[in-house]
Design a protein around this motif. Structure first.
Motif, mmCIF file in Angstrom:
data_model
loop_
_atom_site.group_PDB
_atom_site.id
_atom_site.type_symbol
_atom_site.label_atom_id
_atom_site.label_comp_id
_atom_site.label_asym_id
_atom_site.label_seq_id
_atom_site.Cartn_x
_atom_site.Cartn_y
_atom_site.Cartn_z
ATOM 1 N N ALA A 188 12.886 5.868 -5.011
ATOM 2 C CA ALA A 188 13.166 5.348 -3.429
ATOM 3 C C ALA A 188 12.468 4.373 -1.865
ATOM 4 O O ALA A 188 12.280 3.673 -1.334
ATOM 5 N N VAL A 189 11.019 5.282 -2.378
ATOM 6 C CA VAL A 189 9.501 4.615 -1.200
ATOM 7 C C VAL A 189 10.053 3.562 -1.640
ATOM 8 O O VAL A 189 9.699 2.511 -1.151
ATOM 9 N N CYS A 190 9.819 2.943 -3.373
ATOM 10 C CA CYS A 190 9.683 0.979 -3.931
ATOM 11 C C CYS A 190 10.467 0.468 -2.621
ATOM 12 O O CYS A 190 10.376 -0.987 -1.878
ATOM 13 N N LEU A 191 12.121 1.277 -2.383
ATOM 14 C CA LEU A 191 12.984 -0.303 -2.086
ATOM 15 C C LEU A 191 12.609 0.146 -0.787
ATOM 16 O O LEU A 191 13.328 -0.930 -0.060
ATOM 17 N N LEU A 192 12.267 0.876 -0.110
ATOM 18 C CA LEU A 192 12.292 1.482 1.656
ATOM 19 C C LEU A 192 10.995 -0.217 1.688
ATOM 20 O O LEU A 192 10.849 -0.456 2.756
ATOM 21 N N LEU A 193 9.753 0.477 1.306
ATOM 22 C CA LEU A 193 8.854 -0.813 1.139
ATOM 23 C C LEU A 193 9.264 -2.480 1.388
ATOM 24 O O LEU A 193 9.090 -3.172 1.998
ATOM 25 N N LEU A 194 10.391 -2.065 -0.175
ATOM 26 C CA LEU A 194 10.688 -3.953 0.157
ATOM 27 C C LEU A 194 11.544 -3.890 1.321
ATOM 28 O O LEU A 194 11.443 -5.505 1.413
ATOM 29 N N ARG A 195 13.070 -2.934 1.705
ATOM 30 C CA ARG A 195 13.724 -3.174 3.087
ATOM 31 C C ARG A 195 12.441 -3.847 4.358
ATOM 32 O O ARG A 195 12.768 -4.080 4.865
ATOM 33 N N LYS A 196 11.121 -3.396 3.988
ATOM 34 C CA LYS A 196 10.279 -3.240 5.510
ATOM 35 C C LYS A 196 9.741 -4.778 5.786
ATOM 36 O O LYS A 196 8.600 -5.501 5.809
ATOM 37 N N GLY A 197 9.688 -5.296 4.095
ATOM 38 C CA GLY A 197 9.347 -6.755 4.186
ATOM 39 C C GLY A 197 7.541 -6.400 3.066
ATOM 40 O O GLY A 197 6.453 -7.329 3.125
ATOM 41 N N VAL A 198 6.828 -5.214 2.605
ATOM 42 C CA VAL A 198 5.785 -5.462 2.227
ATOM 43 C C VAL A 198 5.837 -6.134 1.045
ATOM 44 O O VAL A 198 6.729 -5.949 0.467
ATOM 45 N N ASN A 199 5.420 -6.550 0.770
ATOM 46 C CA ASN A 199 4.490 -7.760 -0.819
ATOM 47 C C ASN A 199 4.515 -7.351 -1.969
ATOM 48 O O ASN A 199 5.168 -5.566 -1.925
ATOM 49 N N ALA A 200 5.310 -7.545 -2.842
ATOM 50 C CA ALA A 200 5.355 -7.302 -4.163
ATOM 51 C C ALA A 200 4.250 -6.916 -4.925
ATOM 52 O O ALA A 200 4.143 -5.517 -5.842
ATOM 53 N N ARG A 201 3.369 -7.408 -4.982
ATOM 54 C CA ARG A 201 1.473 -6.904 -4.810
ATOM 55 C C ARG A 201 1.181 -5.200 -4.713
ATOM 56 O O ARG A 201 1.494 -4.272 -5.884
ATOM 57 N N THR A 202 2.002 -5.202 -3.799
ATOM 58 C CA THR A 202 1.310 -3.520 -2.860
ATOM 59 C C THR A 202 2.300 -2.231 -3.779
ATOM 60 O O THR A 202 2.499 -1.181 -4.524
ATOM 61 N N VAL A 203 3.814 -3.109 -3.595
ATOM 62 C CA VAL A 203 5.216 -2.152 -4.548
ATOM 63 C C VAL A 203 5.387 -1.406 -5.461
ATOM 64 O O VAL A 203 4.828 -0.542 -6.296
ATOM 65 N N GLY A 204 4.506 -2.781 -6.493
ATOM 66 C CA GLY A 204 4.986 -3.221 -7.331
ATOM 67 C C GLY A 204 3.272 -2.213 -8.553
ATOM 68 O O GLY A 204 3.496 -1.461 -9.339
ATOM 69 N N LEU A 205 2.153 -2.389 -7.696
ATOM 70 C CA LEU A 205 1.137 -0.890 -7.131
ATOM 71 C C LEU A 205 1.237 -0.228 -7.616
ATOM 72 O O LEU A 205 1.366 0.956 -8.647
#
Length: 277
Positions: A81-98
């Motif tokens: 759920a934090v990953c989804l929240l980070l994506l919604r906030k515009g955090v880049n795919a590399r950081t969220v994927g990590l």
């Protein structure tokens, strides 16, 4: 009973589409790189469908009273759920994927360790999936580090088993229940793999086709503009040539014919060059 499955799938699909638009809709609009868009969609699919999968597994573990998994599964859901929240906030795919790949590698290790160091398919498949997600969304070097962590854990389990070291085992764990659950869990994980990774490559192909079509459209537009310009010039010199014939101005007529020939040749050369490209 069988009629409820299509309805259930339609419900999940509608929730998926609404969630996708809310989480990554804006991010996709501001991302021009097609490969980056595909990675964003992959991470979203991975998090969304893994949450759906874990909710069903949580229900099964509640029935079997597996205390360890009843604690760890909500932790994994929270991380996704934090990953989804980070994506919604515009955090880049590399950081969220990590973050997402590391969470879904380590937390299942903890579950495996406290479930009698279980190395069954339900753990093996998600470890492989998390490493693949890391490789696609982060880089090869990080994926190799994740692989070393997994190998280190497997070595530790081998040492524990060989030396008969006693470790806490959740009361809800038993070999019989494990064997009975394997067909269900493996089938669900395989569906999860096909949906997440399969859709990733479909997205890549689809977006590449769209980009190619857009390039062809732009190229045809340039050809049309160039040829229109040449034909307008030819039309103008043709009108001048008619005037020269009427007035008997042979030099002007020869000049008009030369220009017409020149621009027709230019148009033909441009078409040949465009076909060559």
């Amino acid at each position: 009973m069988t009629k409820r499955f299509p309805k259930g799938w339609l419900l999940i699909k509608s929730i998926y589409l609404v969630t996708e638009k809310a989480v990554i809709g804006n991010m996709l609009l501001h991302t021009e790189n097609t490969y980056e868009q595909a990675k964003i969609r992959l991470i979203f699919d991975y998090a969304f469908f893994y949450i759906v999968l874990l909710l069903s597994f949580l229900f099964v573990n509640m029935l079997s009273r597996n205390t360890v998994n009843m604690i760890i599964i909500p932790m994994i859901i929270l991380d996704l759920a934090v990953c989804l929240l980070l994506l919604r906030k515009g955090v880049n795919a590399r950081t969220v994927g990590l973050f997402g790949s590391f969470s879904t590698l380590v937390l299942p290790m903890l579950s495996s360790f406290l479930n009698n160091q279980d190395l069954g398919p339900k753990y093996t498949l998600i470890w492989v999936m998390s490493i693949l997600i890391c490789y696609i969304t982060v880089n090869l070097f990080t994926a190799l580090i994740w692989s070393l962590i997994l190998c280190a854990y497997l070595i530790a389990v081998a040492w524990i088993k060989i030396n008969n070291v006693m470790i806490f085992v959740t009361p809800g764990y038993s070999s019989a229940s494990q064997y009975l659950a394997n067909p269900f869990t493996v089938g669900m994980y395989l569906w999860f793999f096909i949906r997440a990774l399969g859709q990733y490559y479909r997205n890549l192909i689809s977006m590449e086709q769209m980009r190619t079509a857009e390039k062809q459209k732009q190229h045809l537009s340039l050809i049309n503009q160039h040829l229109t310009k040449q034909f307008l010039l030819v039309k103008g010199f043709s009108a001048s040539g008619k005037t020269a014939i009427i007035k008997g101005e042979t030099e002007l007529l020869d000049s008009c014919f030369s220009e017409i020939e020149k621009h027709c040749g230019s148009a033909i050369d441009y078409l040949n060059d465009s076909q060559g490209k």
